[in-house]
Structure formats: structure tokens, C-alpha cells
Design a protein around this motif. Structure first.
Motif, mmCIF file in Angstrom:
data_model
loop_
_atom_site.group_PDB
_atom_site.id
_atom_site.type_symbol
_atom_site.label_atom_id
_atom_site.label_comp_id
_atom_site.label_asym_id
_atom_site.label_seq_id
_atom_site.Cartn_x
_atom_site.Cartn_y
_atom_site.Cartn_z
ATOM 1 N N GLU A 1 -1.180 39.541 27.935
ATOM 2 C CA GLU A 1 -0.540 40.704 28.533
ATOM 3 C C GLU A 1 -1.566 41.695 29.076
ATOM 4 O O GLU A 1 -2.386 42.213 28.329
ATOM 5 C CB GLU A 1 0.356 41.412 27.510
ATOM 6 C CG GLU A 1 1.556 40.612 27.053
ATOM 7 C CD GLU A 1 1.247 39.651 25.917
ATOM 8 O OE1 GLU A 1 0.050 39.550 25.523
ATOM 9 O OE2 GLU A 1 2.177 39.018 25.411
ATOM 10 N N GLY A 2 -1.527 41.945 30.394
ATOM 11 C CA GLY A 2 -2.362 42.966 30.997
ATOM 12 C C GLY A 2 -3.853 42.740 30.845
ATOM 13 O O GLY A 2 -4.621 43.699 30.748
ATOM 14 N N GLN A 3 -4.281 41.499 30.880
ATOM 15 C CA GLN A 3 -5.689 41.193 30.609
ATOM 16 C C GLN A 3 -6.579 41.177 31.846
ATOM 17 O O GLN A 3 -7.800 41.238 31.731
ATOM 18 C CB GLN A 3 -5.792 39.830 29.909
ATOM 19 C CG GLN A 3 -5.110 39.786 28.556
ATOM 20 C CD GLN A 3 -5.723 40.736 27.560
ATOM 21 O OE1 GLN A 3 -6.862 40.552 27.124
ATOM 22 N NE2 GLN A 3 -4.984 41.772 27.202
ATOM 23 N N VAL A 4 -6.005 41.084 33.052
ATOM 24 C CA VAL A 4 -6.802 40.797 34.241
ATOM 25 C C VAL A 4 -6.664 41.905 35.278
ATOM 26 O O VAL A 4 -5.567 42.384 35.558
ATOM 27 C CB VAL A 4 -6.387 39.441 34.855
ATOM 28 C CG1 VAL A 4 -7.173 39.147 36.129
ATOM 29 C CG2 VAL A 4 -6.585 38.311 33.842
ATOM 30 N N LEU A 5 -7.799 42.303 35.851
ATOM 31 C CA LEU A 5 -7.866 43.210 36.992
ATOM 32 C C LEU A 5 -8.355 42.421 38.192
ATOM 33 O O LEU A 5 -9.374 41.729 38.111
ATOM 34 C CB LEU A 5 -8.822 44.370 36.701
ATOM 35 C CG LEU A 5 -9.166 45.284 37.882
ATOM 36 C CD1 LEU A 5 -7.947 46.096 38.315
ATOM 37 C CD2 LEU A 5 -10.342 46.199 37.534
ATOM 38 N N ARG A 6 -7.624 42.517 39.321
ATOM 39 C CA ARG A 6 -7.980 41.757 40.518
ATOM 40 C C ARG A 6 -7.961 42.646 41.757
ATOM 41 O O ARG A 6 -7.231 43.633 41.823
ATOM 42 C CB ARG A 6 -6.990 40.608 40.744
ATOM 43 C CG ARG A 6 -7.146 39.446 39.810
ATOM 44 C CD ARG A 6 -6.081 38.397 40.057
ATOM 45 N NE ARG A 6 -6.306 37.219 39.212
ATOM 46 C CZ ARG A 6 -5.344 36.433 38.751
ATOM 47 N NH1 ARG A 6 -4.072 36.689 39.063
ATOM 48 N NH2 ARG A 6 -5.632 35.396 38.006
ATOM 49 N N GLU A 7 -8.720 42.213 42.749
ATOM 50 C CA GLU A 7 -8.587 42.714 44.112
ATOM 51 C C GLU A 7 -8.089 41.560 44.969
ATOM 52 O O GLU A 7 -8.674 40.471 44.940
ATOM 53 C CB GLU A 7 -9.911 43.245 44.644
ATOM 54 C CG GLU A 7 -9.804 43.826 46.042
ATOM 55 C CD GLU A 7 -11.110 44.426 46.538
ATOM 56 O OE1 GLU A 7 -11.260 44.565 47.766
ATOM 57 O OE2 GLU A 7 -11.979 44.752 45.696
ATOM 58 N N THR B 1 -11.874 40.479 37.047
ATOM 59 C CA THR B 1 -12.489 40.543 35.736
ATOM 60 C C THR B 1 -11.371 40.580 34.710
ATOM 61 O O THR B 1 -10.192 40.578 35.058
ATOM 62 C CB THR B 1 -13.412 41.765 35.606
ATOM 63 O OG1 THR B 1 -14.163 41.671 34.378
ATOM 64 C CG2 THR B 1 -12.627 43.074 35.586
ATOM 65 N N ASN B 2 -11.731 40.578 33.446
ATOM 66 C CA ASN B 2 -10.714 40.617 32.394
ATOM 67 C C ASN B 2 -11.163 41.552 31.285
ATOM 68 O O ASN B 2 -12.354 41.876 31.157
ATOM 69 C CB ASN B 2 -10.441 39.207 31.849
ATOM 70 C CG ASN B 2 -11.651 38.591 31.189
ATOM 71 O OD1 ASN B 2 -11.958 38.873 30.027
ATOM 72 N ND2 ASN B 2 -12.379 37.734 31.918
ATOM 73 N N VAL B 3 -10.211 42.000 30.485
ATOM 74 C CA VAL B 3 -10.502 43.030 29.496
ATOM 75 C C VAL B 3 -11.419 42.499 28.397
ATOM 76 O O VAL B 3 -12.171 43.264 27.779
ATOM 77 C CB VAL B 3 -9.196 43.610 28.921
ATOM 78 C CG1 VAL B 3 -8.597 42.714 27.855
ATOM 79 C CG2 VAL B 3 -9.406 45.026 28.405
#
Length: 581
Positions: free
Chosen positions: A263-269, A280-282
Motif C-alpha cells: 500500500e502506497g509504496q511507490v513514487l513515480r513520474e 523509487t519506493n519507500v
């Protein structure tokens, strides 16, 4: 796919290990790319996902792909590289239109044009005079011109052509046909609650909805002012901000580098076609925070945990990204009135450099009063919307629920909206070199005196707070409810506050009701015609409403999306522009 490939071809990458006797769960994988001999740039940081779909920039290039593998138990690493070539799609002076995996997005390719000139693509629906254009980009001499064309309706015949600009002269190419594809139907239904009337901002005719669904599967999408779909995100990710050039910051579920939480682990462009530019990931971010004093031990019995990204990521002028992440701490009995040791969920604001590596951070536990608990006594659980994962206990106190960031270029400071406190905070950030102290708190029982004829001026559970116009003393936000607490289903208000930061006086200069109530969510944006657009994100039955007001607070347009939450929406000139906030 084998090298070489034409410009714009996404390449699926898979890392294969020669250690089949070992569990793949022990290993994490990082992908990076070097273009034309330049430095390696990370496109996917260490993750348990051993596959990655790489989308190269849209020009001819000689690239080197590097994968690094790490054993999480021993920390031993290894790497391999592979060359890859991308070649032009055009021959001679030709121009080519290529379908993409996105049915509403075309790849337009044209022959090189001389340096010093500019290139763009004009397009319009067959039989319609209204013309759209992609942003002008510099010609690259001997390299072909390639651009994604977006903002087209489904199952419609379009005509596209190149335009080369030299001063005031425009040299057009021949028109080429392109028929857009069909939609799969998995979209929130859009209806006109208030049809466009006089005073509507026609300079920003595109609405991007950051739509989400309680059950998943609903994707963000864009419409024109009639509610007709002209674009959508191919994945069910949560758009936090629209970036210039047809890029988007999103937070989504996925694999991290350390555990099985998704849940909510990844930030993307992402780009317009839905390709991942970088991510990236948390888990790996938490690893980078270890050397900075944040020890993340994410399991029952642990003391501190960076558990997931949530709500917000913004792009800074220097190319860095600020993102909100949850940080849990197990606190002793009596904390926030607890009768047992309690898990308190605070927030980190993390500054990531252009490679999505940690540059600096701000920790709410270091700068806010832990004794002031959530005003709503909020509780968080994994899998329940609105909170990041909760990993230290079955339940956590939802202390802050930070939901928006706003960067202040003049000082390098930022604002953070904390709806569980009914406050907007200004933080002494100075681009990571400030003290981190809270300079002021705007809201009921904060540091400002409210000046207004409204008997209940202060906002409650606010969203999308920030200064606009840029550099002004005007702060816009969406007020989700009644700060007095006497009307639990109070209507949503679009507010503008004029702040005197020296005297700590806040004057309510604009307050327009949307005419509906909401459970959560919302946004507000100043429009080019001087009016505003605001969102009531979650009304009942499940509906999100985007409303445009004129300067006097009169409603001139309202669109509803049914069966989904409209976390935010944005009014844009086209699919390549971005709002100030």
C-alpha cells in the motif's frame, strides 16, 4: 525487444540470476541508464521487482542499461550492462504518425530541422476548426523531432501536421490522418451539473481528474468542458501533481526493497502515454534515511517505521521532488491520552534529488506538539483509505494526515496542510538548509487573527492550501466542513485568505460555497480569467464535483463524476501545461 528499435519504443527488461537455489525474495534490483556516454541516471531504485519497462527519451540515442542486484541479507552486490540503440522513425523529409499503447495518444515523428528553429505539432478533429498544438521545442539539427500528441477524443478522425517556427514564420508540413482508439469503459461517468454559462474560463478548457475508487480500478482521466474524455492514465495510480511537458507525479501500490507491504509504496513520474520515467519506493528511501537518524523497523514490536508515501508529491524549480511519507512511532502510555502504549502516525516531508535520492527531510515529531492529538481522534489501519500502511500495531493514532505541500520560491520554505489539526503550517525550510521550525500556523487556535464578517470563517479538514498567484500574499484552499463542529455535514467552501505575515492577520477575502457536502478531499485553483475552480471530492452518493466560480462567487460551470472520489482536479490550457499550485 532486440536492439536497435525506433525512437519511442518501450523496452521490457528482466534480470535473470544464475542462483536458482536461492529465494528471489532475498534480492533487490536497481535499473539505471546512460545516454550517449553520459552519467547513469536511476530509472528504478532497488526494488523486489526484477522487471522494468523502460521508456527512453524521444530521440535517437546510444544507451547503456545497467542493472545492479543486491542480496538483502549479505548486502553483496553485482551488476551487468547492456548497450541499446534507438534509431529514427523517419526517412528523408517524411513525417510519420505512430499509434502508441494508449488509444488516445499518438507519436508524431518528423525529419530534423535546423538548430535555432523550433518544432511543434498542430492537430484537430476532422471537420472541426478548433486547432490544438503541442508546445514548441528546439530543433536538434541532425536529430529527428518526436512528440506525443494528446488531448484527443476517442474513436475520432484527426489530422496532424508538423510546424517549424523561425521567428514569426511558420512552415507547415502536410496533414496526416490519425484515428483514435476506443475506450474500455472503465471510467467514472461525467455529467454536467451546471452547463457552461457566460464567464467560463475558456483559456483552460481541459480538466484533469485525479479520480480514485474505493475498490480500485478507476483511473485518473481528463475531459473537455463538455465532459468528453480526451485522455486517461493507463494505470490506477493517484496523481498528486500535473507537471509541465505532459508529465505526472503519482503515488501507487507496489513492491518496495524490504518487506511485503504494497500500500502506497511507490513514487513515480509518468509521461502522457503512461510510461514510467523514473520511480523509487519507500523501502529504499527509508534505507537512505538510516544515516540521517531515522531507524525504520517496520514490524509488530518495532519502535519506528517509515511506512508509505501518501497524499502529496510536488516538483521544485531545481528538479527536486518533495513527497509526504508516514512515520510511525510507538509512544508510552499516556501519550495523547492513551491508556496503553500507542502507535502515533506522524509525517515526514522528504526532499528527493533528480535521481529520487534523499537530499533532506523534515520530521513532524521534531517540530510539532505531540500533546495536541487529532481533533477528530482519527484512527488509521492498513488498507483503509486516507492513511499509509500501519505496521507497528493494529491501529495508529492519525495525528496529522498531511495532505498538501506548497513551495515558496522567494524563501525556499514550504507550506504543509494538516487537516487533522485544521492548520496550515509554514516551515523554515530554506531548500533543506533551514531550521525546520514552524514559522506560523494558520487556522482556528493558530497564530493568526481572522478578519471576516463570516461568524465561522475558519476552515476545517482543508485541502490543497497554497499561495497563488505565485509570490502573492493570497492563500487558496478548499474548506471541507464547519470548523465550529456544530454542523457535521456542512457544505464545502472555496476560500481565499489574504495574509499579513508580519502582523499575523488573516483576512477572508473570498468564500464561495460549492452547494454540496463532502466526506473528504478537494482542491482549489486560480483561473486565468480571475475566477476559481474548486473540488468537493467525495459527496454522497459517491460523487466528486468540480465547480468553476467567477470573481464574485457565482457558479458558472460544475461537472460531477459518479462512482469515484475526485481527490483533486486541475484546469489546464492543454495536456502539456500545469497549474501554478
Amino acid at each position: 525487444m532486440p536492439s536497435p528499435q525506433p525512437v519511442g519504443t518501450p523496452i521490457g527488461l528482466t534480470s535473470l540470476m544464475g542462483m536458482e537455489s536461492f529465494s528471489r525474495d532475498m534480492f533487490v534490483f536497481q535499473y539505471a541508464v546512460s545516454v550517449n556516454g553520459g552519467p547513469f541516471r536511476i530509472v528504478q531504485d532497488y526494488s523486489q521487482s526484477y522487471t522494468f519497462a523502460w521508456a527512453p527519451e524521444l530521440y535517437e540515442q546510444s544507451a547503456t542499461i545497467r542493472v545492479r542486484i543486491r542480496n538483502n541479507e549479505t548486502k553483496a552486490t553485482g551488476e551487468a550492462t547492456m548497450p541499446f540503440q534507438f534509431i529514427s522513425r523517419v526517412k528523408g523529409a517524411a513525417q510519420v504518425v505512430t499509434p502508441t499503447a494508449h488509444p488516445l495518444v499518438a507519436l508524431f515523428s518528423a525529419a530534423p530541422c535546423p538548430e535555432g528553429k523550433q518544432f511543434r505539432v498542430a492537430f484537430h478533429a476532422d471537420g472541426e476548426e478548433a486547432m490544438s498544438r503541442t508546445p514548441a521545442q528546439p530543433c536538434k539539427g541532425g536529430i529527428s523531432n518526436n512528440v506525443y500528441v494528446a488531448g484527443m477524443r476517442a474513436d475520432t478522425e484527426y489530422r496532424l501536421r508538423s510546424e517549424v517556427i523561425s521567428g514569426t514564420n511558420v512552415t507547415p508540413g502536410a496533414w496526416l490522418p490519425f484515428h483514435t482508439g476506443m475506450l474500455d469503459g472503465n471510467f467514472a461517468a461525467v455529467s454536467l451539473a451546471v452547463p457552461p454559462t457566460s464567464g467560463v474560463d475558456v483559456a483552460e478548457p481541459v480538466i484533469v481528474y485525479s479520480a480514485i475508487s474505493l475498490g480500485g480500478g478507476v483511473r485518473p482521466f481528463a475531459t473537455d468542458l463538455q465532459g468528453r474524455v480526451i485522455w486517461y492514465l493507463r494505470s490506477a495510480d493517484s496523481i498528486t501533481r500535473v507537471l509541465r511537458g505532459g508529465r505526472f507525479l503519482v503515488i501507487t501500490d507496489g513492491s518496495n526493497s524490504v518487506n511485503s507491504t504494497h500500500e502506497g509504496q511507490v513514487l513515480r513520474e509518468l509521461d502522457l502515454a503512461g510510461n514510467i520515467i523514473r520511480e523509487t519506493n519507500v523501502g529504499i528511501v527509508a534505507e537512505q534515511l538510516e544515516s540521517r537518524g531515522i531507524h525504520s523497523d517496520c514490524h509488530k514490536g518495532g519502535r519506528e517505521c517509515v511506512s508509505g508515501f501518501h497524499h502529496e508529491a510536488i516538483r521544485l524549480p531545481n528538479g527536486h521532488t518533495l513527497v509526504v511519507a508516514g512515520i510511525e512511532r510507538m509512544m508510552p502510555t499516556g501519550t495523547q491520552g492513551s491508556k496503553l502504549p500507542v502507535d502515533v502516525l506522524g509525517d515526514l516531508i522528504i526532499d528527493l534529488d533528480p535521481d529520487f535520492q534523499v537530499s533532506a527531510f523534515w520530521n513532524s515529531f521534531d517540530h510539532e506538539d505531540l500533546k495536541r492529538k487529532s481533533l477528530n481522534d482519527a484512527k488509521c489501519h492498513t488498507g483503509e483509505g486516507g492513511c499509509p500502511a500501519v505496521l507497528l500495531a493494529e491501529e495508529a493514532n492519525g495525528w496529522l494526515h498531511s495532505n498538501s505541500l506548497n513551495y515558496i520560491p522567494a524563501t525556499g520554505d514550504f507550506l504543509v496542510s494538516q487537516p487533522e489539526q485544521n492548520w496550515v503550517l509554514k516551515v523554515d525550510w530554506k531548500d533543506g538548509k533551514g531550521s525546520g521550525n514552524v514559522l506560523w500556523r494558520l487556522g482556528k487556535d493558530g497564530d493568526f487573527k481572522a478578519e471576516s464578517k463570516d461568524p465561522n470563517p475558519w476552515f476545517s479538514f482543508q485541502h490543497d492550501a497554497g499561495f497563488e498567484p505565485l509570490g502573492s500574499d493570497l492563500l487558496t484552499l478548499t474548506d471541507d466542513g464547519d470548523a465550529s463542529g456544530t454542523a457535521k455535514k456542512a457544505g464545502v467552501r472555496a476560500q481565499v485568505w489574504k495574509l499579513d505575515e508580519e502582523k499575523h492577520i488573516a483576512t477572508l477575502v473570498y468564500s464561495a460555497p460549492l452547494g454540496v457536502g463532502t466526506i473528504c478531499c478537494g482542491s482549489m485553483q486560480l483561473l486565468k480569467n480571475g475566477g476559481y475552480t474548486a473540488v468537493a471530492g467525495w459527496s454522497l452518493p459517491l460523487t466528486g464535483r468540480t465547480t468553476e466560480f467567477d470573481k464574485d462567487g457565482k457558479v458558472v460551470l460544475a461537472l460531477d463524476i459518479a462512482g469515484a472520489v475526485d481527490y483533486r482536479s486541475y484546469r489546464l490550457e492543454d495536456m502539456y501545461s500545469a497549474p501554478i499550485k
